[in-house]
Structures are given as structure tokens and as C-alpha cells.
Design a protein around this motif. Sequence first.
Motif, PDB file in Angstrom:
ATOM      1  N   LEU A  38     -15.521  11.094   5.381  1.00 36.83           N
ATOM      2  CA  LEU A  38     -14.290  11.265   6.153  1.00 36.83           C
ATOM      3  C   LEU A  38     -13.062  11.062   5.266  1.00 36.83           C
ATOM      4  CD1 LEU A  38     -15.263   9.416   9.468  1.00 36.83           C
ATOM      5  CD2 LEU A  38     -14.993  11.889   9.139  1.00 36.83           C
ATOM      6  N   SER A  39     -13.158  10.113   4.367  1.00 40.25           N
ATOM      7  CA  SER A  39     -12.058   9.872   3.434  1.00 40.25           C
ATOM      8  C   SER A  39     -11.846  11.088   2.537  1.00 40.25           C
ATOM      9  CB  SER A  39     -12.354   8.632   2.593  1.00 40.25           C
ATOM     10  OG  SER A  39     -11.276   8.329   1.760  1.00 40.25           O
ATOM     11  N   ALA A  40     -12.942  11.699   2.128  1.00 42.21           N
ATOM     12  CA  ALA A  40     -12.841  12.913   1.309  1.00 42.21           C
ATOM     13  C   ALA A  40     -12.161  14.031   2.099  1.00 42.21           C
ATOM     14  CB  ALA A  40     -14.232  13.356   0.845  1.00 42.21           C
ATOM     15  N   TYR A  41     -12.445  14.119   3.396  1.00 38.25           N
ATOM     16  CA  TYR A  41     -11.805  15.141   4.224  1.00 38.25           C
ATOM     17  C   TYR A  41     -10.287  14.957   4.225  1.00 38.25           C
ATOM     18  CZ  TYR A  41      -9.955  17.565   8.262  1.00 38.25           C
ATOM     19  OH  TYR A  41      -9.190  18.362   9.071  1.00 38.25           O
ATOM     20  N   THR A  42      -9.828  13.720   4.427  1.00 34.28           N
ATOM     21  CA  THR A  42      -8.373  13.495   4.473  1.00 34.28           C
ATOM     22  C   THR A  42      -7.728  13.860   3.140  1.00 34.28           C
ATOM     23  OG1 THR A  42      -8.526  11.146   3.853  1.00 34.28           O
ATOM     24  CG2 THR A  42      -8.589  11.673   6.204  1.00 34.28           C
ATOM     25  N   CYS A  43      -8.425  13.615   2.041  1.00 36.81           N
ATOM     26  CA  CYS A  43      -7.895  13.994   0.725  1.00 36.81           C
ATOM     27  C   CYS A  43      -7.904  15.511   0.547  1.00 36.81           C
ATOM     28  CB  CYS A  43      -8.691  13.328  -0.389  1.00 36.81           C
ATOM     29  SG  CYS A  43      -8.483  11.547  -0.420  1.00 36.81           S
ATOM     30  N   ALA A  44      -8.929  16.161   1.057  1.00 31.88           N
ATOM     31  CA  ALA A  44      -9.003  17.625   0.943  1.00 31.88           C
ATOM     32  C   ALA A  44      -7.840  18.275   1.675  1.00 31.88           C
ATOM     33  CB  ALA A  44     -10.335  18.134   1.500  1.00 31.88           C
ATOM     34  N   VAL A  45      -7.462  17.718   2.813  1.00 31.43           N
ATOM     35  CA  VAL A  45      -6.307  18.246   3.545  1.00 31.43           C
ATOM     36  C   VAL A  45      -5.054  18.115   2.694  1.00 31.43           C
ATOM     37  CG1 VAL A  45      -4.797  17.840   5.528  1.00 31.43           C
ATOM     38  CG2 VAL A  45      -7.277  17.873   5.832  1.00 31.43           C
ATOM     39  N   LEU A  46      -4.907  16.977   2.024  1.00 36.64           N
ATOM     40  CA  LEU A  46      -3.731  16.773   1.177  1.00 36.64           C
ATOM     41  C   LEU A  46      -3.758  17.690  -0.048  1.00 36.64           C
ATOM     42  CD1 LEU A  46      -3.408  12.906   1.370  1.00 36.64           C
ATOM     43  CD2 LEU A  46      -2.062  14.620   2.581  1.00 36.64           C
ATOM     44  N   ILE A  47      -4.940  17.930  -0.587  1.00 31.75           N
ATOM     45  CA  ILE A  47      -5.049  18.823  -1.741  1.00 31.75           C
ATOM     46  C   ILE A  47      -4.566  20.216  -1.362  1.00 31.75           C
ATOM     47  CG2 ILE A  47      -6.709  20.041  -3.215  1.00 31.75           C
ATOM     48  CD1 ILE A  47      -8.266  17.405  -3.378  1.00 31.75           C
ATOM     49  N   THR A  59      -6.052  14.843  10.401  1.00 34.47           N
ATOM     50  CA  THR A  59      -6.034  13.721   9.460  1.00 34.47           C
ATOM     51  C   THR A  59      -5.788  12.413  10.194  1.00 34.47           C
ATOM     52  OG1 THR A  59      -5.264  15.136   7.672  1.00 34.47           O
ATOM     53  CG2 THR A  59      -4.901  12.786   7.407  1.00 34.47           C
ATOM     54  N   LEU A  60      -4.875  12.423  11.137  1.00 37.15           N
ATOM     55  CA  LEU A  60      -4.582  11.220  11.909  1.00 37.15           C
ATOM     56  C   LEU A  60      -5.806  10.779  12.713  1.00 37.15           C
ATOM     57  CD1 LEU A  60      -2.484   9.129  12.703  1.00 37.15           C
ATOM     58  CD2 LEU A  60      -1.755  10.661  14.526  1.00 37.15           C
ATOM     59  N   VAL A  61      -6.480  11.739  13.355  1.00 38.27           N
ATOM     60  CA  VAL A  61      -7.672  11.415  14.139  1.00 38.27           C
ATOM     61  C   VAL A  61      -8.780  10.878  13.238  1.00 38.27           C
ATOM     62  CG1 VAL A  61      -9.546  12.443  15.521  1.00 38.27           C
ATOM     63  CG2 VAL A  61      -7.149  12.983  16.035  1.00 38.27           C
ATOM     64  N   VAL A  62      -8.986  11.526  12.099  1.00 39.86           N
ATOM     65  CA  VAL A  62     -10.019  11.059  11.169  1.00 39.86           C
ATOM     66  C   VAL A  62      -9.683   9.652  10.663  1.00 39.86           C
ATOM     67  CG1 VAL A  62     -11.063  11.451   8.895  1.00 39.86           C
ATOM     68  CG2 VAL A  62     -10.855  13.330  10.515  1.00 39.86           C
ATOM     69  N   CYS A  63      -8.425   9.425  10.331  1.00 42.13           N
ATOM     70  CA  CYS A  63      -8.018   8.093   9.850  1.00 42.13           C
ATOM     71  C   CYS A  63      -8.184   7.035  10.932  1.00 42.13           C
ATOM     72  CB  CYS A  63      -6.575   8.118   9.351  1.00 42.13           C
ATOM     73  SG  CYS A  63      -6.405   8.916   7.747  1.00 42.13           S
ATOM     74  N   TYR A 116       3.631   8.568   8.541  1.00 46.33           N
ATOM     75  CA  TYR A 116       2.793   7.520   7.957  1.00 46.33           C
ATOM     76  C   TYR A 116       2.000   6.730   8.996  1.00 46.33           C
ATOM     77  CZ  TYR A 116       6.592   4.350   9.315  1.00 46.33           C
ATOM     78  OH  TYR A 116       7.537   3.649  10.017  1.00 46.33           O
ATOM     79  N   LEU A 117       1.857   7.267  10.191  1.00 52.36           N
ATOM     80  CA  LEU A 117       1.183   6.560  11.281  1.00 52.36           C
ATOM     81  C   LEU A 117      -0.249   6.157  10.944  1.00 52.36           C
ATOM     82  CD1 LEU A 117       1.338   5.511  14.173  1.00 52.36           C
ATOM     83  CD2 LEU A 117       0.691   7.796  14.966  1.00 52.36           C
ATOM     84  N   GLU A 118      -0.915   6.944  10.098  1.00 52.30           N
ATOM     85  CA  GLU A 118      -2.314   6.613   9.783  1.00 52.30           C
ATOM     86  C   GLU A 118      -2.435   5.312   8.990  1.00 52.30           C
ATOM     87  OE1 GLU A 118      -1.081   9.606   6.554  1.00 52.30           O
ATOM     88  OE2 GLU A 118      -0.716   9.333   8.668  1.00 52.30           O
ATOM     89  N   TYR A 119      -1.400   4.923   8.267  1.00 50.25           N
ATOM     90  CA  TYR A 119      -1.507   3.736   7.419  1.00 50.25           C
ATOM     91  C   TYR A 119      -1.618   2.427   8.197  1.00 50.25           C
ATOM     92  CZ  TYR A 119      -1.380   6.512   3.306  1.00 50.25           C
ATOM     93  OH  TYR A 119      -1.732   7.406   2.334  1.00 50.25           O
ATOM     94  N   PRO A 120      -0.842   2.195   9.253  1.00 53.33           N
ATOM     95  CA  PRO A 120      -1.084   0.972  10.028  1.00 53.33           C
ATOM     96  C   PRO A 120      -2.492   0.942  10.623  1.00 53.33           C
ATOM     97  CG  PRO A 120       1.016   1.954  10.669  1.00 53.33           C
ATOM     98  CD  PRO A 120       0.345   2.914   9.731  1.00 53.33           C
ATOM     99  N   ILE A 121      -2.976   2.115  11.035  1.00 53.19           N
ATOM    100  CA  ILE A 121      -4.325   2.203  11.594  1.00 53.19           C
ATOM    101  C   ILE A 121      -5.358   1.864  10.518  1.00 53.19           C
ATOM    102  CG2 ILE A 121      -6.010   3.804  12.600  1.00 53.19           C
ATOM    103  CD1 ILE A 121      -3.543   5.316  13.804  1.00 53.19           C
ATOM    104  N   LEU A 122      -5.193   2.424   9.330  1.00 57.22           N
ATOM    105  CA  LEU A 122      -6.122   2.141   8.230  1.00 57.22           C
ATOM    106  C   LEU A 122      -6.068   0.673   7.812  1.00 57.22           C
ATOM    107  CD1 LEU A 122      -5.568   5.328   6.053  1.00 57.22           C
ATOM    108  CD2 LEU A 122      -7.678   4.679   7.246  1.00 57.22           C
ATOM    109  N   ILE A 123      -4.880   0.091   7.822  1.00 52.57           N
ATOM    110  CA  ILE A 123      -4.737  -1.309   7.430  1.00 52.57           C
ATOM    111  C   ILE A 123      -5.485  -2.214   8.407  1.00 52.57           C
ATOM    112  CG2 ILE A 123      -3.061  -3.208   7.273  1.00 52.57           C
ATOM    113  CD1 ILE A 123      -1.140  -1.083   5.989  1.00 52.57           C
TER     114      ILE A 123
END
Length: 188
Positions: free
Chosen positions: A152-161, A13-17, A66-73
Motif C-alpha cells: 500500500l505504501s508503494a501505491y501511494t508513492c507510485a501515485v506521487l511518481i 491516496t488519502l483512503v490508502v493512507c 496534508y491530511l494523510e499525515y496526521p492519520i499516518l502519525i
Amino acid sequence: MESAVLWFCNWSTLVVCAALKLPQIHAQLAARSARGISLPSLLLELAGFLVFLRYQCYYGSPLLTYLEYPILIVQDVILLLCVFHFNGNMRQAGPYAAVFVSSWFVLGLQKWLIDLAMYLCTFISAASKFVQLRHLWETQDSGAVSALTWGLSAYTCAVLIRFVIMLALNIWVTLTVLQYQKAGSKDK
């Protein structure tokens, strides 16, 4: 085994984000257009990311959670600057930046404020998707929108699901164990 799966899910998830918005940015630069991209959708998405990041920082959560959030921002800011540039209104970026930066500080003023914002965060994030969908339906033109970014966004959500499903199943097993423990103690 479960820890290996958890490790894979976290790091994938981090790599995808880390690369999530890059196809969208590339598509925009290649098309030299922001056609198909909804500015309100991006602003809502960025607001949701900022609220989540601020919440995590406020409560001192470990960075890896939450490391992916600064990257996404950072990627969203670049994407927004591209949208402003290709729409010919770079001057609008300044007031939006001021609102987002000031909201970072305002959210941290009171505990109830950051908690309320976090409760609304899922709604804000969902609203951003509906706004983008509405924009696509109205224009009937995907323009420079990247299907890879959305995939890719769908993938990160699928992991969370997966975690939500596992949570529900673990609770179910726990409740079943408790029920049978009570039944077993009555039989004795």
C-alpha cells in the motif's frame, strides 16, 4: 479528464493512507510479536512524517494537501506502542514521546530550522526504508512485517511518481513551445 484523474489520485491516496498501517498493526497483534520490525526505522519514519506535518502547519497549507499525515502519525504511534509492548520495553515510549512532542515546538521556533528539516525530510524517510531493509537482511526474518502495508505504501508513492513524471513532461513541453515560439518569431 485530468481533473478527474487528479481527484482520484488524491482521494485514493488519502483512503490508502487511512488504512496503510492497519495490516501491519493487525499482523503484529496476531503474531503477538514485533519480530522483523525495526524500531529505528519506525522512529525515522515518524520523524519524517512529523517534520512534513509541522512544515505544512507552519506555512498554513490547506488541510487537504496534508491530511494523510496526521492519520499516518496516529497509526505509527499505535504501531510503535505495539513494538514497545511486544519487545517488553514500554518504558522507552515515554522519552521518545517527549522528544517528538518537544521537536514539534522547536521546529517552529525559526523559519530556517523548519526549512532545513523539510529539506532533510526526504533523506530521513529514505533512511527509514534502508534501516528496515538492513534489519531484514541481517535477521533474514520478516517475522510480523506486513507485505500488504508495504505494498500500500508503494501505491501511494507510485501515485506521487505520476505527478513527478507529469511535471517533467509538462516542463519539457513548455520549453519546447518556448523554443519554437522563438524560432517562429525569427522567421517572421
